[in-house]
Write an enzyme that holds these catalytic residues in place. Structure first.
Site, mmCIF file in Angstrom:
data_model
loop_
_atom_site.group_PDB
_atom_site.id
_atom_site.type_symbol
_atom_site.label_atom_id
_atom_site.label_comp_id
_atom_site.label_asym_id
_atom_site.label_seq_id
_atom_site.Cartn_x
_atom_site.Cartn_y
_atom_site.Cartn_z
ATOM 1 N N ASN A 1 0.868 -1.180 0.000
ATOM 2 C CA ASN A 1 0.000 0.000 0.000
ATOM 3 C C ASN A 1 0.900 1.225 0.000
ATOM 4 O OD1 ASN A 1 -1.762 2.057 0.513
ATOM 5 N ND2 ASN A 1 -2.425 1.321 2.529
ATOM 6 N N HIS B 1 -9.436 0.779 4.817
ATOM 7 C CA HIS B 1 -8.168 0.989 5.527
ATOM 8 C C HIS B 1 -8.407 1.895 6.734
ATOM 9 C CE1 HIS B 1 -4.097 2.224 6.442
ATOM 10 N NE2 HIS B 1 -3.705 1.142 5.797
ATOM 11 N N GLU C 1 -6.828 4.303 7.874
ATOM 12 C CA GLU C 1 -6.644 5.740 7.609
ATOM 13 C C GLU C 1 -7.894 6.321 6.946
ATOM 14 O OE1 GLU C 1 -2.885 5.258 5.613
ATOM 15 O OE2 GLU C 1 -2.018 4.654 7.536
ATOM 16 N N SER D 1 3.804 -2.211 10.345
ATOM 17 C CA SER D 1 5.247 -2.240 10.574
ATOM 18 C C SER D 1 5.914 -3.559 10.165
ATOM 19 C CB SER D 1 5.564 -1.893 12.037
ATOM 20 O OG SER D 1 5.081 -0.587 12.344
ATOM 21 N N GLY E 1 2.710 2.192 10.763
ATOM 22 C CA GLY E 1 3.653 3.293 10.576
ATOM 23 C C GLY E 1 4.350 3.724 11.855
ATOM 24 N N LYS F 1 0.103 4.203 -0.163
ATOM 25 C CA LYS F 1 -0.543 5.356 0.490
ATOM 26 C C LYS F 1 -0.369 6.615 -0.388
ATOM 27 C CE LYS F 1 -0.100 2.999 4.850
ATOM 28 N NZ LYS F 1 0.026 3.055 6.292
ATOM 29 N N GLU G 1 -5.079 -5.115 10.544
ATOM 30 C CA GLU G 1 -4.082 -4.069 10.761
ATOM 31 C C GLU G 1 -4.396 -3.331 12.052
ATOM 32 O OE1 GLU G 1 -2.060 -2.848 6.843
ATOM 33 O OE2 GLU G 1 -3.859 -1.637 7.033
HETATM 34 P P1 13P Z 1 3.194 0.296 7.679
HETATM 35 O O1 13P Z 1 3.719 -0.999 7.055
HETATM 36 O O2 13P Z 1 3.898 1.517 7.183
HETATM 37 O O3 13P Z 1 3.114 0.182 9.155
HETATM 38 O O4 13P Z 1 1.682 0.445 7.140
HETATM 39 C C1 13P Z 1 0.819 -0.616 7.227
HETATM 40 C C2 13P Z 1 -0.380 -0.294 6.443
HETATM 41 O O5 13P Z 1 -1.174 0.561 6.805
HETATM 42 C C3 13P Z 1 -0.596 -1.012 5.190
HETATM 43 O O6 13P Z 1 -1.875 -0.777 4.685
#
Ligand code: 13P
Length: 252
Positions: free
Chosen positions: A9, A94, A96, A213, A172, A11, A166
């Site tokens: 992803n 997601h 976010e 992560s 992150g 983002k 997740e």
């Molecule tokens: P990170 O791997 O940067 O922690 O993000 C995970 C994520 O949100 C994947 O959709």
């Protein structure tokens, strides 16, 4: 046997020019891994360019969201038939999107139905926040996200679905959820509720990813768990580390 699945992803990172450069950097390494389904999800605007570069590749392309209507007066939105011209996968729900853009289990459910109708493979995300986790609510929150998100989906539609667990507090932050805990949450709040809703066959065939992560250096721990079939990767998918993660998925 469930085929391992690794999705990146990206983002809101990379201009279209940068996205093309990134996929060219990763492509050869990823294509050598033949026993893992590998997908990259760039920002919408870079999807046609990346998809063009991957036209004859085993690497799949996905988007990071999709609207539930096919067309209409929804300024700024992209529909499933529009996505389908360039991509075969889509991330839905997601955290976010849920946190910053007001998405709910109900809109996740609408988007999921639209994606399935268009023949896209949905990667549906669930996960608890830090607050919910600390209050001991993980199991209730995630199993409810599953029950609400998958309402009205048929058994045959479920065969193309991928789910990603997740935990929001692990995204992150560099603070990954430990692999045994992730496996337990996945089993109790995703695989078992899916079994109750759709039966043992759907549940045992469903691919469930861990996200939060994940890096080349910790990926193997997750993929060695019996109920974790791959990863949804954020930060590390923007680097050659993504190839190591996909390799680890193929080796477990
Ligand atoms: P990170 O791997 O940067 O922690 O993000 C995970 C994520 O949100 C994947 O959709």
């Amino acid at each position: 046997m469930r085929t391992p699945f690794v999705a990146g992803n990206w983002k809101m990172n990379k201009t279209s020019t940068e996205a093309k450069a990134l996929i060219l950097e990763l492509k050869d390494g990823l294509e050598k891994i033949t026993n893992v389904e590998i997908v990259v999800c760039p920002p919408f605007i870079s999807v046609p360019a990346v998809s063009n570069l991957l036209e004859t590749s085993s690497i799949g392309v996905g988007t990071q969201n999709v609207h539930w209507e096919d067309n209409g007066a929804y300024t700024g939105e992209i529909s499933a038939p529009m996505v389908k011209e360039f991509a075969n996968y889509v991330i839905i729900g997601h955290s976010e999107r849920r946190t910053y853009f007001g998405e709910t289990d109900e809109t996740v459910n609408l988007r999921l139905k639209a994606a399935l109708k268009a023949g896209l493979i949905p990667i549906v995300c669930v996960g608890e926040t830090l607050e919910e986790n600390e209050a001991g609510k993980t199991f209730d929150i995630v199993s409810n996200q599953i029950r609400n998100g998958f309402t009205g989906i048929t058994e045959s539609e479920m065969k193309s679905v991928v789910v990603a667990y997740e935990p929001v507090w692990a995204i992150g932050t560099g603070k990954a959820c430990d692999a045994e805990t992730a496996n337990e949450v996945i089993l109790k709040t995703i695989r078992e509720p899916i079994q109750a809703m759709f039966g043992a066959d759907v549940s045992s065939e469903l691919r469930i990813l861990y996200g939060g992560s994940v890096k080349g250096s910790n990926a193997k721990e997750y993929f060695s768990q019996p109920d974790i079939d791959g990863a949804l990767v954020g930060g590390a998918s923007l680097k050659p580390d993504f190839i190591d993660i996909a390799k680890a998925a193929g080796a477990c």
